[in-house]
Design a protein around this motif. Structure first.
Motif, PDB file in Angstrom:
ATOM      1  N   LYS A  41       0.610  -0.960   0.070  1.00 49.35           N
ATOM      2  CA  LYS A  41       0.448  -0.249  -0.102  1.00 49.35           C
ATOM      3  C   LYS A  41       1.060   1.292  -0.111  1.00 49.35           C
ATOM      4  O   LYS A  41       0.328   2.615  -0.820  1.00 49.35           O
ATOM      5  N   ASN A  42       2.248   1.368   0.145  1.00 49.26           N
ATOM      6  CA  ASN A  42       2.630   2.576   1.078  1.00 49.26           C
ATOM      7  C   ASN A  42       4.060   2.558  -0.258  1.00 49.26           C
ATOM      8  O   ASN A  42       4.447   3.900  -0.283  1.00 49.26           O
ATOM      9  N   LEU A  43       4.424   1.364  -0.856  1.00 51.11           N
ATOM     10  CA  LEU A  43       5.409   1.187  -1.256  1.00 51.11           C
ATOM     11  C   LEU A  43       4.901   1.112  -2.448  1.00 51.11           C
ATOM     12  O   LEU A  43       6.092   1.662  -3.585  1.00 51.11           O
ATOM     13  N   PHE A  44       4.653  -0.164  -3.113  1.00 51.63           N
ATOM     14  CA  PHE A  44       4.182  -0.353  -4.270  1.00 51.63           C
ATOM     15  C   PHE A  44       2.605  -0.199  -4.798  1.00 51.63           C
ATOM     16  O   PHE A  44       1.996  -0.451  -5.041  1.00 51.63           O
ATOM     17  N   LEU A  52      10.093   4.168  -8.191  1.00 54.01           N
ATOM     18  CA  LEU A  52      11.065   5.515  -7.262  1.00 54.01           C
ATOM     19  C   LEU A  52      11.356   4.769  -6.328  1.00 54.01           C
ATOM     20  O   LEU A  52      12.572   4.813  -5.191  1.00 54.01           O
ATOM     21  N   THR A  53      10.261   3.128  -5.353  1.00 53.28           N
ATOM     22  CA  THR A  53      10.870   2.706  -4.605  1.00 53.28           C
ATOM     23  C   THR A  53      12.131   2.259  -4.475  1.00 53.28           C
ATOM     24  O   THR A  53      13.327   2.187  -3.935  1.00 53.28           O
ATOM     25  N   VAL A  54      12.120   1.602  -5.578  1.00 52.70           N
ATOM     26  CA  VAL A  54      13.035   0.534  -6.077  1.00 52.70           C
ATOM     27  C   VAL A  54      14.678   1.543  -6.280  1.00 52.70           C
ATOM     28  O   VAL A  54      15.749   1.100  -5.863  1.00 52.70           O
ATOM     29  N   LEU A  55      14.480   2.696  -7.109  1.00 53.33           N
ATOM     30  CA  LEU A  55      15.759   3.740  -7.271  1.00 53.33           C
ATOM     31  C   LEU A  55      16.277   4.374  -5.983  1.00 53.33           C
ATOM     32  O   LEU A  55      17.100   4.127  -5.656  1.00 53.33           O
ATOM     33  N   VAL A  60      19.849   4.207  -1.617  1.00 55.72           N
ATOM     34  CA  VAL A  60      20.355   4.443  -0.323  1.00 55.72           C
ATOM     35  C   VAL A  60      21.224   3.629   0.202  1.00 55.72           C
ATOM     36  O   VAL A  60      22.160   3.295   1.065  1.00 55.72           O
ATOM     37  N   TRP A  61      21.009   2.273  -0.467  1.00 57.65           N
ATOM     38  CA  TRP A  61      21.883   1.387  -0.409  1.00 57.65           C
ATOM     39  C   TRP A  61      23.295   1.581  -0.397  1.00 57.65           C
ATOM     40  O   TRP A  61      23.980   1.449   0.551  1.00 57.65           O
TER      41      TRP A  61
END
Length: 644
Positions: A41-44, A52-55, A60-61
């Motif tokens: 619900k919040n990331l995908f 955007l979540t993956v990028l 961050v990693w």
């Protein structure tokens, strides 16, 4: 009626949120989603959101991995510079033979903290679900961090030999390097294992279990103290003969383990005494708050400075002077608080203020000798006399005001005597008995505690209807805000001493405190002035309708509302003042930043090693600033700032 602690083990929702009037009503639990559904619900929630979540996750990693290895993997890093010089960075050149005074001072703060938390009778609760999820997250974070840090080793051209940071030839492979971090993986496994077991064991009941927040904090502190006894942090230091001590794989020294264990026990005992044995009386709370205000001055000028009193001078000069000002000043104030005195009392008070000003003018030009303690006492008496009209009333009120005057004189004369008495400390390389982080902390505490009342006075003066007060306060505020702090520090440390009369000096520490107090007071005044302007006119009219005088209207009605609104900018200014203590090296003081950036890199063992100490200093400053920010947020929520 059941207590909040009784709800700690309740798993039945009806028992927690029941409608029985005898039950304590806890706030409703926010609805939560299963982890997989929350992520979806919040990331995908959409294709764009997923991309955007993956990028962002990859960014961050790689950023975290790069920063972590830059700080710990670089072969040139010598992190032993930090634990070796930890005492130097915290207290600079304080004599090791009298270091017990440092721990005694910390014990005073610990005891006051425990008593205050106990007497306040505050029992904040935290949801067990948050504790378990936070523990598992922390464990995963520690394990991941230990895995992604590369080996901090150096190999020769054939890749056969490696060197650690102390140039000892070793044979190390990645498996051995990871085994050196066993305690990190053990801690991560313990956090994840225990929290995960309770998470699945309790199921949905964990949402309705609340545990004491102070108990959680005390347990975490206990685990940190326990780690000093079992975790091989290493034993580092510089021996008196200059020899470098480095015992990797050993626990810290007993001189560190013992005192911190005592501090942890003191915190628990003082909380128990305050919560279970002492009454939650208003007088006791006022006494504790007053102790907090006086503690920094007593710790610095009495405990740490260790003055050697001349008892002959004390009995012949100090005590008689105190008794004279206490008795004569008390009689004057009792007379000035007579309700029938009228305007005559204000005229007498103004005359005392002029007399005090004349004494200081005489000191500046050297007209006649007088102890500075006497001049300060005359000045304080003048201020008490100016405020005496606000305490005119029954005999009990007047005697209470006189008792306040006697107490103020006792504290002031005692501290001035201690400051003027030579210290017994044997300081190497200078006269400053404090330095490092202790110096930064002392200057910050003194500046904040003194800048606040000064800022309140300037804020009230700038909003006053009297032109003289309004103009003078405006000139001071605008001039202070228009000049850099570095210039103000230079002015008080180098220019002011040139104009002092013969025989009068000002230490660099005093110059730094005065400069920061006046500089910060200007910003505090503007922050409070904004809060004063937010108070509606109806509040003033209501105070006038109740028959309150000006002082009562400001102190009881207007100022509390203005301070409540001003909490965010005031805390912001407190954080700024805390960080501005890093500029003290400009006037020759050995502050926290100067030792990390200049002193340690000049040591033979750590030539040009600035990164590690500076990163440690940055972390300490961040922890202090973030703690003040978090406390500000909780205070705003408790007072309803911005919501009502």
């Amino acid at each position: 009626m059941s207590s909040i602690e009784d709800l700690g083990g309740i798993a039945d929702p009806e028992a927690v949120f029941g409608h029985d009037d005898d039950e304590i009503m806890l706030p409703p639990e926010e609805p939560s989603l299963p982890p997989a559904e929350w992520i979806r619900k919040n990331l995908f929630s959409s294709k764009g959101s997923g991309v955007l979540t993956v990028l962002f996750g990859l960014l961050v990693w790689f950023a975290y991995r790069g920063v972590l290895n830059f700080a710990f993997h670089n072969p040139s890093r010598k992190w032993a510079a930090v634990p070796t010089n930890i005492r130097l960075m915290l207290t600079q050149s304080y004599p090791e033979a009298q270091y017990v005074r440092i721990w005694f001072s910390l014990g005073i703060i610990i005891v006051l903290s425990g008593l205050t938390l106990g007497v306040v009778r505050s029992h904040p609760m935290i949801n067990l679900r948050k504790v378990l999820s936070g523990s598992m997250t922390l464990g995963a974070f520690l394990a991941l961090s230990a895995l992604i840090i590369k080996n901090n080793i150096q190999t020769d051209a054939d890749g056969e030999f490696v060197r650690d940071e102390f140039a000892e030839v070793l044979r190390v492979d990645r498996g051995e390097a990871l085994s050196g971090r066993w305690w990190v993986f053990a801690l991560a496994a313990l956090l994840i294992g225990v929290a995960g077991f309770l998470w699945f064991k309790l199921g949905d009941r964990r949402r309705f279990i609340f545990i004491p927040f102070l108990g959680v904090i005390y347990s975490v502190l206990g685990l940190m103290v326990l780690s000093l006894w079992v975790v091989p942090y290493g034993k580092y230091g510089l021996l008196p003969d200059g020899t470098f001590l480095a015992e990797k794989g050993a626990t810290v020294a007993a001189t560190t383990q013992g005192p911190w264990t005592v501090m942890w026990v003191l915190l628990g005992l003082s909380w128990f005494v305050g919560n279970k044995l002492l009454p939650s009386a208003r007088a006791l709370k006022v006494g504790l708050y007053l102790s907090w205000f006086l503690a920094p001055y007593v710790i610095i000028f009495v405990v740490l400075r260790d003055p050697e009193l001349d008892w002959g001078h004390v009995f012949s000069t100090d005590i008689p002077m105190f008794l004279a000002f206490a008795i004569i000043g008390g009689a004057v104030l009792y007379f000035l608080t007579n309700p029938s005195l009228g305007e005559i009392g204000r005229i007498i008070a103004f005359g005392l203020l002029m007399l005090a000003a004349f004494h200081w003018l005489a000191a500046f030009f050297g007209w006649y000798p007088m102890l500075q303690k006497a001049r300060l006492s005359f000045l304080v008496l003048a201020f008490f006399a100016l405020a005496a009209a606000n305490f005119a009333g029954p005999r009990k009120v007047r005697l209470g005001y006189v008792a306040t005057w006697v107490g103020a004189m006792a504290v002031m004369h005692y501290l001035i005597t201690m400051v003027n008495t030579p210290s017994t400390l044997d300081i190497q390389g200078g006269d400053d008995f404090i330095g490092g982080y202790l110096l930064s902390l002392v200057v910050a505490v003194f500046s904040l505690t003194l800048a606040f009342p000064v800022g309140v006075m300037f804020a009230l003066a700038r909003t006053s209807k009297l032109p003289i007060f309004r103009v003078l306060s405006t000139i001071f505020i605008e001039m202070s805000r228009g000049v850099p702090l570095i210039t103000v520090l230079f002015f008080f440390a180098t220019i002011i001493p040139l104009f002092l009369p013969q025989g009068m000096t000002i230490t660099k520490l005093a110059a730094a405190v005065v400069a920061l107090v006046l500089f910060s007071a200007a910003y505090v005044a503007e922050n409070i002035r904004g809060g004063l302007q937010s108070v509606r006119r109806g509040q003033f009219e209501a105070a006038d309708a109740m028959g309150l005088n000006t002082s009562q209207r400001v102190g009881l009605i207007v100022l509390p509302q203005a301070l409540r609104v001003s909490i965010p900018p005031l805390v912001g200014q407190a954080i700024a003042t805390y960080k501005e203590t890093s500029l003290l090296a400009i006037i020759g003081l050995f502050d926290f930043l100067f030792i990390a950036g200049r002193v340690i890199p000049a040591q033979t063992q750590f030539i040009s090693q600035r990164f590690e100490p500076l990163l440690f200093v940055s972390a300490i400053y961040w922890i202090g600033a973030y703690s003040m920010s978090r406390y500000s947020r909780s205070l705003e929520q408790r007072l309803g700032v911005g919501s009502r």
